[in-house]
Design a protein around this motif. Sequence first.
Motif, PDB file in Angstrom:
ATOM      1  N   ARG A 368      -5.382  39.155  86.119  1.00  0.00           N
ATOM      2  CA  ARG A 368      -5.878  38.209  87.125  1.00  0.00           C
ATOM      3  C   ARG A 368      -7.344  38.483  87.447  1.00  0.00           C
ATOM      4  O   ARG A 368      -8.116  37.559  87.704  1.00  0.00           O
ATOM      5  N   GLY A 369      -7.724  39.740  87.407  1.00  0.00           N
ATOM      6  CA  GLY A 369      -9.125  40.066  87.633  1.00  0.00           C
ATOM      7  C   GLY A 369     -10.025  39.516  86.544  1.00  0.00           C
ATOM      8  O   GLY A 369     -11.196  39.193  86.791  1.00  0.00           O
ATOM      9  N   ALA A 370      -9.482  39.401  85.335  1.00  0.00           N
ATOM     10  CA  ALA A 370     -10.265  38.846  84.225  1.00  0.00           C
ATOM     11  C   ALA A 370     -10.257  37.329  84.224  1.00  0.00           C
ATOM     12  O   ALA A 370     -11.098  36.712  83.564  1.00  0.00           O
ATOM     13  N   GLY A 371      -9.310  36.719  84.935  1.00  0.00           N
ATOM     14  CA  GLY A 371      -9.262  35.251  85.007  1.00  0.00           C
ATOM     15  C   GLY A 371      -8.643  34.622  83.766  1.00  0.00           C
ATOM     16  O   GLY A 371      -9.361  34.048  82.935  1.00  0.00           O
ATOM     17  N   VAL A 372      -7.332  34.699  83.642  1.00  0.00           N
ATOM     18  CA  VAL A 372      -6.636  34.156  82.477  1.00  0.00           C
ATOM     19  C   VAL A 372      -6.638  32.633  82.531  1.00  0.00           C
ATOM     20  O   VAL A 372      -6.334  32.022  83.561  1.00  0.00           O
ATOM     21  N   HIS A 373      -6.976  32.006  81.400  1.00  0.00           N
ATOM     22  CA  HIS A 373      -6.971  30.547  81.330  1.00  0.00           C
ATOM     23  C   HIS A 373      -5.546  30.011  81.437  1.00  0.00           C
ATOM     24  O   HIS A 373      -4.590  30.624  80.951  1.00  0.00           O
ATOM     25  N   LYS A 374      -5.407  28.818  82.006  1.00  0.00           N
ATOM     26  CA  LYS A 374      -4.085  28.248  82.258  1.00  0.00           C
ATOM     27  C   LYS A 374      -3.318  27.953  80.977  1.00  0.00           C
ATOM     28  O   LYS A 374      -2.080  27.994  80.968  1.00  0.00           O
ATOM     29  N   ASP A 375      -4.017  27.634  79.901  1.00  0.00           N
ATOM     30  CA  ASP A 375      -3.315  27.290  78.661  1.00  0.00           C
ATOM     31  C   ASP A 375      -3.053  28.490  77.765  1.00  0.00           C
ATOM     32  O   ASP A 375      -2.498  28.344  76.671  1.00  0.00           O
ATOM     33  N   ALA A 376      -3.390  29.688  78.200  1.00  0.00           N
ATOM     34  CA  ALA A 376      -3.079  30.897  77.434  1.00  0.00           C
ATOM     35  C   ALA A 376      -1.605  31.242  77.639  1.00  0.00           C
ATOM     36  O   ALA A 376      -1.092  31.167  78.757  1.00  0.00           O
ATOM     37  N   ASP A 377      -0.919  31.617  76.558  1.00  0.00           N
ATOM     38  CA  ASP A 377       0.500  31.975  76.691  1.00  0.00           C
ATOM     39  C   ASP A 377       0.869  33.278  75.978  1.00  0.00           C
ATOM     40  O   ASP A 377       2.041  33.648  75.933  1.00  0.00           O
TER      41      ASP A 377
END
Length: 575
Positions: A368-377
Amino acid sequence: MESNRRVPMWAAALIGLVSGAVAVGVSLLAAGLVKASAFPVVAVGNAAVDLAPAGAKEFAIRVFGENDKNVLVTGIFVVLAVIAAVLGILAVRDIRYGMAGLTAFGVIGVLAVLTRPDAGPLDIVPTIVGAAAGMAALQLLVGRALPAPAGRAVRDGGAEAGPGEAPGAGGDVEPTVEPTAGAGAGGGAEPASGVPGAEAGERREIPVPPVMRPGEGPLVFDRRRLLAGAVGGLAVAGVSAVVGQTLSGRSAVNTARAGLTLPRPATPLPALPAGVDLRIRGLSPFVTPNRDFYRVDTALMVPQVDPRSWTLRIHGMVDRPVELTLADLMKRPVVEADITLCCVSNEVGGPYIGNARWLGVSLAGVLRGAGVHKDADMLLSTSADGWTSGTPVDVVLDGRNALLAFAMNGEALPVEHGFPVRQVVPGLYGYVSATKWVTDIKVTRFDRDEAYWTPRGWSPKGPVKTESRIDLPRDGARLPAGRTVIAGVAWAQHKGVDAVEVRIDRGPWRRARLAEAPTADTWRQWVIDDWDATPGGHTIEVRATDATGYTQTEERVPTAPDGATGWHTVNVEVA
């Protein structure tokens, strides 16, 4: 060089074996200077593991268990020894045969090294240096075994004579000597006839007329010179191997591990309640000791990662790529969690499962600190030796204790279990979650990247299946008649076990008594302690039901592609 039929087979084989040992020892020394994984024997073994079909790997794990890697490495050394002996036999006939064989093995080693995911240009150096050392040793030993052509002699004092003189003490052919005149029965002092300048009583070699020049005719085998050279070669091989092992960093990493100070968890877990462990002899303990924890991975040589230089890179589909040192990681809030891990290669009733108390930081928090993109799975994690694992992003972020762990059961991770840092994700089989020696996490998608086991026929996602195992009595046991304990463990990580049932001889199912479970992420002990065993053969079966209401199926399926199923069954004989 001409064929020499006077060299015994054992001596020719010894030449090859010692030359091969020098090649291996020197290559290990060079690998210690360059990179431990560049050792060609390990590289060839890793390539064999990568190229082997899934069925072969399953067979190796099933038959050899956690010793499968030792068996593979031992097999490689045996094959190398046989081939080295053959090359020695060929080399005494023509040195070119031996050189060609060592060159071929050097090429194989270079190709194997270059197939490793983390290979660099310098990684081929240990193979090249080792092959060159083996060639030098081969040439030297052949030269010592066959030091001079027949017809060479030894002058007074032991020095080699020139062409055409009699062979001396340096070979197996003794010089021809006769007593001078006066040394016989008459005892006279006259010089020996035909030996100018001989004094009374003096023994002199009689020069032998030239028969052949150097390089002509078969060479003479010298056993003593060969054995002395072989001892020297083995000394070089042994010292090189020991120094290479030391330089590989094993001792330095063990020292760093022993000196590591573990941070305290932000919220320490309470001590385990007495009810989690039934303390029945022969039943798997609730906490698996580190020394007994199963190990299944592809690493033939355990990576030696210095915690002082270790970093974890998180990149890919993130807003803010990050790189963390171990010190950075330990400054974050530390989490303590009891989690059971299970290998997808675990057969029904198998041993590849264990439970430990882990210490680390939240993997979800780092992501979460790195900011995961919403479309990454998918998280494509990579270990220090290049192995990869694909973990579903949604599982890691759903609130469970997915950890970047650096401690296990109160001590720094054992090196063979991932020191300095590994992943631990409850509810997933290890091949999709439990990356040891983790150094890189790429946030990506399953339709873009594949982890190590996926192209080899395994499912890209591996949720743990609800299963149970009978620990007591053992399959095939012979028991006395009377009251008998039946006990074991059951697991359904991140769901929890609600019930365990046992039946005997396909009779009615009986509910077992369950031990406590501190969380749904651990296994659970169970017991039936009042079975009245009667004489004869008996079949015992077990099944578990998890907290979702699912009862494990009786249908037996193999471990591939996503884990075994079926009721564990044991057969016993009661006297």
